[in-house]
Motif scaffolding. Structure first.
Motif, PDB file in Angstrom:
ATOM      1  N   ARG A 197       0.845  -1.199   0.000  1.00  0.00           N
ATOM      2  CA  ARG A 197       0.000   0.000   0.000  1.00  0.00           C
ATOM      3  C   ARG A 197       0.880   1.248   0.000  1.00  0.00           C
ATOM      4  O   ARG A 197       2.080   1.174   0.242  1.00  0.00           O
ATOM      5  N   LEU A 198       0.268   2.371  -0.248  1.00  0.00           N
ATOM      6  CA  LEU A 198       1.002   3.622  -0.395  1.00  0.00           C
ATOM      7  C   LEU A 198       1.364   4.243   0.946  1.00  0.00           C
ATOM      8  O   LEU A 198       0.711   3.991   1.957  1.00  0.00           O
ATOM      9  N   PHE A 199       2.407   5.074   0.923  1.00  0.00           N
ATOM     10  CA  PHE A 199       2.646   6.038   1.985  1.00  0.00           C
ATOM     11  C   PHE A 199       2.510   7.389   1.302  1.00  0.00           C
ATOM     12  O   PHE A 199       2.572   7.490   0.070  1.00  0.00           O
ATOM     13  N   PHE A 200       2.277   8.439   2.065  1.00  0.00           N
ATOM     14  CA  PHE A 200       2.004   9.748   1.479  1.00  0.00           C
ATOM     15  C   PHE A 200       2.994  10.768   2.012  1.00  0.00           C
ATOM     16  O   PHE A 200       3.376  10.733   3.183  1.00  0.00           O
ATOM     17  N   ARG A 251       7.682  16.619  -5.578  1.00  0.00           N
ATOM     18  CA  ARG A 251       6.546  15.862  -6.130  1.00  0.00           C
ATOM     19  C   ARG A 251       5.735  15.243  -4.986  1.00  0.00           C
ATOM     20  O   ARG A 251       5.859  14.044  -4.709  1.00  0.00           O
ATOM     21  N   PRO A 252       4.899  16.036  -4.313  1.00  0.00           N
ATOM     22  CA  PRO A 252       4.094  15.465  -3.227  1.00  0.00           C
ATOM     23  C   PRO A 252       3.089  14.450  -3.789  1.00  0.00           C
ATOM     24  O   PRO A 252       2.721  14.515  -4.954  1.00  0.00           O
ATOM     25  N   GLY A 253       2.692  13.503  -2.938  1.00  0.00           N
ATOM     26  CA  GLY A 253       1.707  12.519  -3.375  1.00  0.00           C
ATOM     27  C   GLY A 253       1.886  11.196  -2.662  1.00  0.00           C
ATOM     28  O   GLY A 253       2.582  11.089  -1.662  1.00  0.00           O
ATOM     29  N   GLY A 254       1.251  10.170  -3.216  1.00  0.00           N
ATOM     30  CA  GLY A 254       1.326   8.822  -2.668  1.00  0.00           C
ATOM     31  C   GLY A 254       2.320   7.981  -3.449  1.00  0.00           C
ATOM     32  O   GLY A 254       2.374   8.061  -4.682  1.00  0.00           O
ATOM     33  N   TYR A 255       3.100   7.192  -2.729  1.00  0.00           N
ATOM     34  CA  TYR A 255       4.118   6.345  -3.341  1.00  0.00           C
ATOM     35  C   TYR A 255       4.023   4.945  -2.737  1.00  0.00           C
ATOM     36  O   TYR A 255       3.743   4.790  -1.549  1.00  0.00           O
ATOM     37  N   PRO A 256       4.297   3.911  -3.546  1.00  0.00           N
ATOM     38  CA  PRO A 256       4.269   2.545  -2.997  1.00  0.00           C
ATOM     39  C   PRO A 256       5.366   2.354  -1.959  1.00  0.00           C
ATOM     40  O   PRO A 256       6.506   2.750  -2.176  1.00  0.00           O
ATOM     41  N   TYR A 257       4.989   1.769  -0.844  1.00  0.00           N
ATOM     42  CA  TYR A 257       5.938   1.434   0.214  1.00  0.00           C
ATOM     43  C   TYR A 257       6.931   0.408  -0.316  1.00  0.00           C
ATOM     44  O   TYR A 257       6.602  -0.415  -1.166  1.00  0.00           O
ATOM     45  N   GLN A 258       8.136   0.449   0.191  1.00  0.00           N
ATOM     46  CA  GLN A 258       9.168  -0.530  -0.120  1.00  0.00           C
ATOM     47  C   GLN A 258       9.816  -0.957   1.188  1.00  0.00           C
ATOM     48  O   GLN A 258      10.089  -0.099   2.041  1.00  0.00           O
ATOM     49  N   PRO A 259      10.065  -2.239   1.397  1.00  0.00           N
ATOM     50  CA  PRO A 259      10.735  -2.668   2.625  1.00  0.00           C
ATOM     51  C   PRO A 259      12.075  -1.949   2.786  1.00  0.00           C
ATOM     52  O   PRO A 259      12.798  -1.731   1.819  1.00  0.00           O
ATOM     53  N   GLY A 260      12.374  -1.533   4.013  1.00  0.00           N
ATOM     54  CA  GLY A 260      13.619  -0.840   4.304  1.00  0.00           C
ATOM     55  C   GLY A 260      13.559   0.652   4.005  1.00  0.00           C
ATOM     56  O   GLY A 260      14.577   1.325   4.010  1.00  0.00           O
ATOM     57  N   LEU A 293      11.938  10.861   0.756  1.00  0.00           N
ATOM     58  CA  LEU A 293      12.113  12.198   0.190  1.00  0.00           C
ATOM     59  C   LEU A 293      12.705  12.117  -1.217  1.00  0.00           C
ATOM     60  O   LEU A 293      12.329  12.898  -2.101  1.00  0.00           O
ATOM     61  N   ALA A 294      13.603  11.179  -1.438  1.00  0.00           N
ATOM     62  CA  ALA A 294      14.178  10.997  -2.774  1.00  0.00           C
ATOM     63  C   ALA A 294      13.100  10.567  -3.766  1.00  0.00           C
ATOM     64  O   ALA A 294      13.069  11.047  -4.900  1.00  0.00           O
ATOM     65  N   LEU A 295      12.205   9.668  -3.344  1.00  0.00           N
ATOM     66  CA  LEU A 295      11.112   9.255  -4.215  1.00  0.00           C
ATOM     67  C   LEU A 295      10.221  10.436  -4.590  1.00  0.00           C
ATOM     68  O   LEU A 295       9.682  10.494  -5.700  1.00  0.00           O
ATOM     69  N   ALA A 296      10.076  11.381  -3.671  1.00  0.00           N
ATOM     70  CA  ALA A 296       9.232  12.556  -3.897  1.00  0.00           C
ATOM     71  C   ALA A 296       9.992  13.676  -4.609  1.00  0.00           C
ATOM     72  O   ALA A 296       9.543  14.821  -4.617  1.00  0.00           O
ATOM     73  N   VAL A 315       1.770   9.093   6.726  1.00  0.00           N
ATOM     74  CA  VAL A 315       1.632  10.395   6.070  1.00  0.00           C
ATOM     75  C   VAL A 315       2.749  11.284   6.608  1.00  0.00           C
ATOM     76  O   VAL A 315       2.833  11.536   7.804  1.00  0.00           O
ATOM     77  N   ILE A 316       3.616  11.737   5.710  1.00  0.00           N
ATOM     78  CA  ILE A 316       4.769  12.570   6.069  1.00  0.00           C
ATOM     79  C   ILE A 316       4.461  13.990   5.657  1.00  0.00           C
ATOM     80  O   ILE A 316       4.012  14.238   4.532  1.00  0.00           O
ATOM     81  N   ASP A 317       4.719  14.932   6.562  1.00  0.00           N
ATOM     82  CA  ASP A 317       4.492  16.339   6.261  1.00  0.00           C
ATOM     83  C   ASP A 317       5.811  17.094   6.386  1.00  0.00           C
ATOM     84  O   ASP A 317       6.466  17.061   7.428  1.00  0.00           O
ATOM     85  N   VAL A 318       6.198  17.757   5.303  1.00  0.00           N
ATOM     86  CA  VAL A 318       7.410  18.563   5.288  1.00  0.00           C
ATOM     87  C   VAL A 318       6.973  20.020   5.262  1.00  0.00           C
ATOM     88  O   VAL A 318       6.535  20.537   4.232  1.00  0.00           O
ATOM     89  N   PRO A 319       7.072  20.706   6.406  1.00  0.00           N
ATOM     90  CA  PRO A 319       6.598  22.095   6.463  1.00  0.00           C
ATOM     91  C   PRO A 319       7.538  23.061   5.766  1.00  0.00           C
ATOM     92  O   PRO A 319       8.688  22.751   5.477  1.00  0.00           O
ATOM     93  N   GLN A 320       7.027  24.249   5.548  1.00  0.00           N
ATOM     94  CA  GLN A 320       7.785  25.311   4.912  1.00  0.00           C
ATOM     95  C   GLN A 320       8.473  26.145   5.997  1.00  0.00           C
ATOM     96  O   GLN A 320       7.879  26.456   7.030  1.00  0.00           O
ATOM     97  N   SER A 321       9.727  26.502   5.755  1.00  0.00           N
ATOM     98  CA  SER A 321      10.438  27.339   6.727  1.00  0.00           C
ATOM     99  C   SER A 321      10.186  28.811   6.405  1.00  0.00           C
ATOM    100  O   SER A 321       9.803  29.157   5.279  1.00  0.00           O
ATOM    101  N   PHE A 322      10.422  29.648   7.369  1.00  0.00           N
ATOM    102  CA  PHE A 322      10.216  31.080   7.172  1.00  0.00           C
ATOM    103  C   PHE A 322      11.429  31.743   6.533  1.00  0.00           C
ATOM    104  O   PHE A 322      11.332  32.817   5.987  1.00  0.00           O
ATOM    105  N   PHE A 323      12.598  31.116   6.633  1.00  0.00           N
ATOM    106  CA  PHE A 323      13.822  31.726   6.098  1.00  0.00           C
ATOM    107  C   PHE A 323      14.492  30.824   5.117  1.00  0.00           C
ATOM    108  O   PHE A 323      14.555  29.704   5.142  1.00  0.00           O
TER     109      PHE A 323
END
Length: 176
Positions: free
Chosen positions: A101-104, A111-120, A127-130, A168-176
């Motif tokens: 199943r996907l992780f998000f 490239r935000p979105g859903g990607y297939p999980y991979q063991p390890g 982040l590289a997949l995205a 579900v992984i969230d990468v927030p935006q920094s102010f600087f």
């Protein structure tokens, strides 16, 4: 000396297969996983399907079985036990995952979105997949909401930490 080499090779092969069995035995099935069930010599009992949101599947002779929350070895055992006796003497059941199943991942990635999980899978690999981090990503504030803990809050995660299917992984935006 030759006997010692043979014993060493046998030990390495055994340890490798035990490690593989432990890795496959720890993954917990959930909605969205595509699995294949094979019963040796019984094509009418072999099937491939994507697990629905309900996490159950109607299986011949067993009725509806709850699959979500089970490991592969536990599901194999459940099906073999259910078929043993009235229908088959000694069923040889194999269950495998054909697609995880996907992780998000969302926020400041290319490239935000859903990607297939991979063991390890680690956060760094996810982040590289995205497509990598965006130019304004706050790398010290990345959080994950674990799929296995529906009521839990998002927690901070390091680059080397594991990512699980359904997270579900969230990468927030920094102010600087």
């Amino acid at each position: 000396m030759q006997i010692l080499r043979i014993m060493a090779v046998t030990l390495l092969i055994t340890l490798g297969s035990v490690a593989t069995a432990q890795e496959s035995g720890s993954y917990v099935l959930g909605p969205g996983d595509r699995i294949a069930i094979t019963v040796f010599g019984q094509t009418d009992l072999s099937m491939e399907f994507t697990l629905s949101d309900a996490g159950t599947r109607n299986y011949p002779f067993l009725g509806e079985i709850v699959i979500a929350g089970m490991t592969l070895p536990r599901l194999e055992q459940r099906i073999a036990d259910g078929l043993r006796g009235d229908y088959l003497i000694n069923p040889d059941v194999s269950v495998s995952i054909t697609q995880y199943r996907l992780f998000f991942i969302n926020g400041e990635v290319n490239r935000p979105g859903g990607y297939p999980y991979q063991p390890g899978l680690t956060l760094e690999k996810a982040l590289a997949l995205a497509g990598g981090l965006g130019p304004r990503a706050a790398t010290d504030e990345i959080v994950v909401k674990r799929a296995s803990k529906a009521l839990s809050a998002a927690v901070a995660i390091e680059m080397s930490e594991a990512v699980h299917a359904g997270d579900v992984i969230d990468v927030p935006q920094s102010f600087f």
